[in-house]
Structures are given as C-alpha cells and as structure tokens.
Write a protein that holds these residues in place. Structure first.
Motif, PDB file in Angstrom:
ATOM      1  N   SER B 436       0.818  -1.099   0.132  1.00  0.00           N
ATOM      2  CA  SER B 436       0.144  -0.066  -0.041  1.00  0.00           C
ATOM      3  C   SER B 436       0.788   1.283  -0.012  1.00  0.00           C
ATOM      4  N   SER B 437       0.377   2.240  -0.708  1.00  0.00           N
ATOM      5  CA  SER B 437       1.159   3.681  -0.467  1.00  0.00           C
ATOM      6  C   SER B 437       0.138   4.706  -0.809  1.00  0.00           C
ATOM      7  N   SER B 473     -11.341  17.595   7.497  1.00  0.00           N
ATOM      8  CA  SER B 473     -11.392  16.033   7.443  1.00  0.00           C
ATOM      9  C   SER B 473     -10.077  16.054   6.469  1.00  0.00           C
ATOM     10  N   VAL B 474      -9.641  14.876   6.582  1.00  0.00           N
ATOM     11  CA  VAL B 474      -8.282  14.505   5.855  1.00  0.00           C
ATOM     12  C   VAL B 474      -8.826  13.406   4.872  1.00  0.00           C
ATOM     13  N   ARG B 475      -8.810  13.666   3.451  1.00  0.00           N
ATOM     14  CA  ARG B 475      -9.322  12.565   2.504  1.00  0.00           C
ATOM     15  C   ARG B 475      -7.893  12.060   1.747  1.00  0.00           C
ATOM     16  N   ARG B 476      -7.524  10.771   2.283  1.00  0.00           N
ATOM     17  CA  ARG B 476      -6.478   9.987   1.508  1.00  0.00           C
ATOM     18  C   ARG B 476      -6.859   9.031   0.736  1.00  0.00           C
ATOM     19  N   THR B 477      -5.934   9.231  -0.544  1.00  0.00           N
ATOM     20  CA  THR B 477      -6.007   8.345  -1.311  1.00  0.00           C
ATOM     21  C   THR B 477      -4.946   7.092  -1.462  1.00  0.00           C
ATOM     22  N   VAL B 478      -5.408   5.854  -1.130  1.00  0.00           N
ATOM     23  CA  VAL B 478      -4.410   4.843  -0.884  1.00  0.00           C
ATOM     24  C   VAL B 478      -4.545   3.947  -2.105  1.00  0.00           C
ATOM     25  N   SER B 479      -3.129   3.756  -2.485  1.00  0.00           N
ATOM     26  CA  SER B 479      -3.187   2.597  -3.642  1.00  0.00           C
ATOM     27  C   SER B 479      -2.936   1.269  -3.331  1.00  0.00           C
ATOM     28  N   VAL B 480      -3.615   0.084  -3.292  1.00  0.00           N
ATOM     29  CA  VAL B 480      -3.139  -1.186  -2.833  1.00  0.00           C
ATOM     30  C   VAL B 480      -2.901  -2.142  -4.138  1.00  0.00           C
ATOM     31  N   PHE B 510      -5.801  -1.673  -6.550  1.00  0.00           N
ATOM     32  CA  PHE B 510      -7.001  -1.017  -6.253  1.00  0.00           C
ATOM     33  C   PHE B 510      -6.944   0.254  -5.399  1.00  0.00           C
ATOM     34  N   ALA B 511      -7.593   1.096  -5.993  1.00  0.00           N
ATOM     35  CA  ALA B 511      -7.470   2.460  -5.153  1.00  0.00           C
ATOM     36  C   ALA B 511      -8.670   2.857  -4.415  1.00  0.00           C
ATOM     37  N   VAL B 525      -4.973  -0.133   5.704  1.00  0.00           N
ATOM     38  CA  VAL B 525      -5.055  -1.138   4.777  1.00  0.00           C
ATOM     39  C   VAL B 525      -5.427  -2.366   4.950  1.00  0.00           C
ATOM     40  N   SER B 526      -5.192  -2.822   6.237  1.00  0.00           N
ATOM     41  CA  SER B 526      -5.332  -4.256   6.374  1.00  0.00           C
ATOM     42  C   SER B 526      -6.857  -4.384   6.436  1.00  0.00           C
TER      43      SER B 526
END
Lengths: 100, 541
Positions: B436-437, B473-480, B510-511, B525-526
């Motif tokens: 994940s990142s 609010s923090v919106r974080r886009t994580v790529s897995v 998957f994002a 991400v878990s």
C-alpha cells in the motif's frame, strides 16, 4: 665314482660335503634325510656300516626311531611342504665318537 | 609415476557437478529475485524484474562452472511510463562463472564460484508465450532487446548478493617449515582443477594438495585428468600412491614396530632391518596396484643352529563396512616362502621330532610373520588414518557431512568415494502480498468557530483569550497493489473491505479514497482484503 663307506664319525665328518651335496641334489632330499637319515644315505650310494649306526644311535637315541611312514610319503610325493629347507651342515664338529 | 587421479599431488578432493548443482540449488531454489530495471531508466521506463527461481543446475567446464537457473511465473512490473505487468515469464538464465581458489593471509584456502564478477557472462532464454509478450509490450515502449534487459537485471541482482563459496576448505600449517596433515586438512601446496564430465564420469571440481615438504613441487595440475568419483557418489577423497605410502602406510608400520619411520627398513626408512620379537624384517616394498596394495617383503628368524629366511607377499584391501566406516584388511598373498637352514646334529639334540621339520620350524616362522605384520594392528592404523583423513575434509552440505561409502585402489591412487544427503527442495509457499502507498491526500474544510475563554494564553490585560478555528477532514487516497508470488496460474482479483465487495475490478491494483479523522490516523489498509479465484488459490497457505 663310488661314495666312501661310513664306518666312523670321523668318516662321516670327512664325507660331510659329499653328503650335503647328495641331499641338495635329491628332490626333497632334506626332508628325506631328516625323516630317516641312514635309509636316505643307503638309497643314495653310501655304505653305512651297522656298527656306525649303533654308535650314532647311542649318542642320539632319536635316531633309533626314524619316521619311515613320512619318508615313504615324501618319496611318493604324498606330501605338501610348507617351505624350502636347507641343511647347511651336519653339525658334527663338536660330536665325539664314544669309541674313539 | 604420473597420476591422472591426483595430478602427482598427495591428494585430491573432488565434488561432482551434481553436488555443486545441489549446493547451488539449495541456495537459489524457491528464491525470488526482485531487481530494478536500471538499464531502462534513461529511456523513461521504470519498473522491476521479479523472477521466481524454480531450480538450478551446474555443469563443470575446463575453467568455469555454468550455472543455469530456471524461472517460472515471473514477470516485469513497470510503473513508468504506465503501470504494466508483463508475464508470466518462464525460462532459464545461464551464468558462466569462473572458479578460483583464494588464500587468505591467515592461510585459509577457499574455492569460490565467482558469480559476483562484474563481467559475468549471462545468457537468458525466455520461453514462449512469455517471450512474445515481453518483446511486443516492450517494443511498444521502444525497447529493442528486452531479453538483454532481463539478463542485465539478473546480472546486477546476482552480483549484489553473490553465491560464491564451495565447501572445499583447507589451511596451511602455521609453521612454514612443518609438514601438512590429513586431520585437520593442512596443505603446504594447493591448487585447483576443473575436469568436465567425460566417458560416463561426472565433471568435478578438484582441490589438489601436497602435504609433505619432501613432495613439494611434484604436483602438476595438468596431470589431473581423471575423475575418481562415479555418478552415484557426491565426491571423493583420493590419495596418491606416494601420499598413501608416506602419510598412512609408513606411519602405521612405525607405530606397529614402535620406532620412528626413519628407523624402519626399506622402503619406508633407512635401516637395514627392523625387529619385532624373534622376527627381523629386512625389506617391505609397497606397490599400489589395481584393487589392492601389494607388499612384498623379506624377513629372517631363527634360533640356536637354525635360521629361516622368509619371503612373503601381502595384500592390503579396503572396504566400507559398516556404512560410513573405511576398513583396511591385510592378508597374506599366497604362502610365504620359508627357507630354513639348520645343522642336522644340533636339530637332533633339540626337542624337535625327527622328520617334522615343517611343523617345528616353518609353521612357527610363518606364524611369527602373521602375528607381526598381518595381524590387526597395521590394518587398524591404516583404517583409522583413512577415516580421519576423510573426516578432515569437513565437506558439509545440507543435513550432514559427506560419509565414505565406497573405496577402490588403483595404481594411480586410492579413491574413497563419499555420499552426502543432498538437501531436498523446499519450495517457498505461494504468497499474496499487499503493498500500500498513499498516492494523494487532501484537506476538506468541514466547519469553523471560535473557542472562547481559553486560559492557557491570556490577553495583555490578563484576561482569558478567544481563538477562531477551522475543522478539516483529511481525505487520503491509498493505492493497494496485490503482489502475487509463486501463484502458479494467472490470478484474477476481487476486492472487498471487511467482507463487503467494493468493486468487481479485476486488477492487482485497487485505489480507495479513505476519509480519515484528523485525530484518527489508524485506518489501515489491512481492512482491505483480496481473494483470488480457486484456480489460483492452489498452493496458498
């Protein structure tokens, strides 16, 4: 040439080299001589006086009972020797004739 | 005499190509190589080569070992200029690695397969259909020779973590004037020879060594031309005829007769004879022949007015019995020839029975000889020496050390072949790894106000102060990214979060956009999980 008669120990000492040569010349001569010395000498041309035999037998009683059976087997070839044997001397140098 | 088994050195230690292969295989099989594609950086291409190694073989040449790695279910994962997976790729990569022997300043010699050399020759073969896929997809990115790209990445990967050491160690004696030894293995001279497979014999890497100062300079590497190990064994310990004579045979005789070797008769020492009780050994000549060591000797014994000269021959043979234990056996070769000389009249005066000369003189002479030379002492000494010499090799691979399992004598040397329990392949399990990142992060205003009456900081006149604030609010886009390892079959992916399907997207990537509270950054991400179809799930834990 006729072999010398053996009547005394002195004769035997004198004939030592001829006796040893005869022993070496005969197949299994050493073993035949050790089994029955006087028979061997007679069978190979020596005249062995009976009185002389008595004298030597008095000096060494074992000579009264030669191993005749062994002698016959060696002569027939019915005998497997373990090694070779050399009689280097008759060893009579120090033997004194009781009658002399 | 020139020895094709030892090259005129005292000894030779062999490891066959299949043993080298097992050694290499134990290092590589089941491993994964993940290497950046550095060669393409200048072309605006970034990514990694991921190779799953499924096995390794080795073939010994005259100056090198060719190591071939098999790979399968491998691929290239590109991130630039676009995300792309090229695979599955299968095939082989062959490294032509020089083999050298180096000696450390402290005298330790090591035999190395030099996979870490910068100009390591690598040939890569990619099987179809992966090759076609690799060529077409990289051609679209302007890469002319994609196989060379793979080879370059492999060379870099191997050089970064080289496998290079073989279990062929030896040392030099600390005292530069001292002789070497079999246990521990100490050589005054050492060299290396590679013999390719030929004539039904396997190839072998051979450590050649001289132990005795008196043999220094006799070794000739070029004379080592024959491998003593057969295809059923993993290696050998070979002693030359001179080496066996001087290192085991003569010391055993010296021990038996309780004298220094120099005081033995020929051909070990300089004395005219050596005595043992009533027996005097005047000569004992050593000859290594096919299937046996042959000793011919003479001895004398005797007593008052009689003497016996004995000529005899002895065969020394070897077995491995029980398994792992080298046994030497010494036995008369035929009947000794015993020549007895006696004075007739003196013999009559002794206890001997008229006419029984064989029993009274000859048999005892033979018995003395047997007691002195043929009885167990010498063979035990030699057996122990050989056993110690073999254990001195300390060739260890996998679960145990090499054990003697067969022994043969040839005019050129004595060969003790060994077996080694080679390590069984232990393939790594299939694994699905989630990488994940955070690819984007944005702050979203959700409210504002004024907090009055704060007392921690007061106004200039000492009264509580009021502060305005804004909530975000923090919106974080994580790529897995789901990274499969050793899955075997092409996988498809279904993504869900805590059991609830979030997409039918069948991709390894998957994002998800995750709104996170400012004070709670523990959404992980878990919470995501992936599953693969049953066809790809085989082999998963």
């Amino acid at each position: 040439m006729a072999k010398p008669p053996l009547r005394t120990i002195s004769d035997f000492k004198t004939a030592e080299i001829e006796v040893l040569e005869t022993i070496r010349a005969v197949p299994n001569g050493e073993r035949l001589f050790l089994a029955d010395p006087f028979r061997f000498l007679r069978e190979h041309g020596f005249t062995v006086d009976a009185t002389f035999v008595d004298r030597l037998t008095k000096l060494q009683p074992k000579l009264a009972s030669p191993n005749t059976d062994l002698y016959d087997r060696i002569q027939r070839g019915d005998f497997k020797p373990l090694g070779t044997l050399h009689i280097v001397s008759l060893g009579l140098t120090g033997v004194q004739d009781p009658t002399s | 005499m020139t020895s094709p088994l030892t090259g005129d050195f005292d000894l030779c230690v062999e490891l066959t190509d299949s043993t080298i292969a097992a050694f290499v295989n134990a290092h590589f099989e089941g491993e994964e190589i993940s290497q950046p594609l550095d060669q393409l950086v200048g072309d605006g291409i970034a990514g990694r080569l991921v190779l799953e190694l499924s096995g390794a073989t080795a073939e010994i040449g005259n100056t090198h070992v060719s190591i071939t790695l098999q790979f399968a279910d491998s691929g290239l994962d590109l991130t630039l200029p676009r995300s792309m997976h090229i695979g599955p790729l299968g095939g082989t990569a062959m490294f032509v690695a020089p083999v050298t022997m180096s000696t450390d300043p402290d005298g330790l010699r090591e035999v190395r397969i030099n996979l870490g050399t910068p100009n390591l020759q690598v040939s890569v073969h990619v099987d179809q259909p992966g090759l076609g896929q690799l060529q077409s997809q990289l051609a679209a990115e302007g890469v002319v020779d994609p196989v060379a790209v793979v080879a370059d990445a492999l060379r870099s990967a191997i050089a970064a973590e080289p496998f290079n050491l073989l279990p062929l160690f030896s040392r030099s004696p600390a005292d530069s004037h001292a002789d070497g030894s079999l246990q521990p293995l100490m050589l005054i001279e050492g060299d290396l020879k590679l013999v390719p497979a030929a004539g039904g014999r396997p190839g072998a890497v051979c450590l050649l060594g001289t132990l005795l100062r008196s043999h220094a300079g006799q070794g000739a590497v070029a004379h080592k031309a024959l491998v003593g190990t057969d295809a059923q064994h993993q290696g050998s310990f070979i002693l030359s005829a001179d080496g066996f004579h001087d290192l085991l045979h003569c010391p055993a005789l010296g021990h038996r007769f309780s004298v220094p070797i120099s005081q033995l008769c020929k051909d070990c020492g300089r004395a005219d004879s050596v005595r043992s009780g009533d027996l005097t050994i005047t000569r004992l000549v050593f000859a290594m022949q096919e299937q046996r060591i042959h000793l011919s000797g003479t001895a004398t014994t005797g007593g008052t007015s009689w003497s016996a000269d004995i000529t005899f021959a002895i065969n020394e043979t070897f077995t491995v019995q029980p398994p792992g234990s080298v046994q030497a056996r010494v036995a008369l070769d035929g009947q000794p020839s015993v020549s007895v000389s006696l004075d007739w009249w003196v013999s009559l005066l002794s206890a001997f029975t008229l006419g029984a000369v064989d029993l009274e003189f000859i048999e005892p002479a033979i018995e003395k000889l047997v007691d002195t030379i043929v009885a167990g002492a010498i063979s035990n000494e030699i057996s122990n020496g050989l056993q110690q010499a073999f254990s001195g090799l300390n060739v260890t691979l996998g679960p145990g050390s090499m054990q003697p399992s067969a022994v043969a004598v040839h005019p050129a040397g004595l060969v003790v072949q060994g077996t080694l329990a080679l390590p069984a392949p232990q393939p790594l399990p299939a694994v699905l790894e989630l990488l994940s990142s955070v690819v984007a992060e944005s702050d979203i205003r959700v409210g504002s106000g004024t907090q009055a009456g704060l007392t921690c900081v007061k106004t200039a006149d000492g009264k509580p102060k009021s502060y305005p604030y804004t909530d975000y609010s923090v919106r974080r886009t994580v790529s897995v990214v789901a990274q499969g390892h050793r899955l075997g079959l092409p996988a498809t992916y279904r993504w869900d979060i805590q059991g609830a399907s979030v997409t039918a997207h069948q991709s390894t990537t998957f994002a998800i956009i995750m709104p996170l509270a400012t004070t709670s950054d523990d959404a992980r991400v878990s919470e995501l999980s992936t599953s693969t179809p049953s066809s790809a799930r085989m082999g998963l834990p």
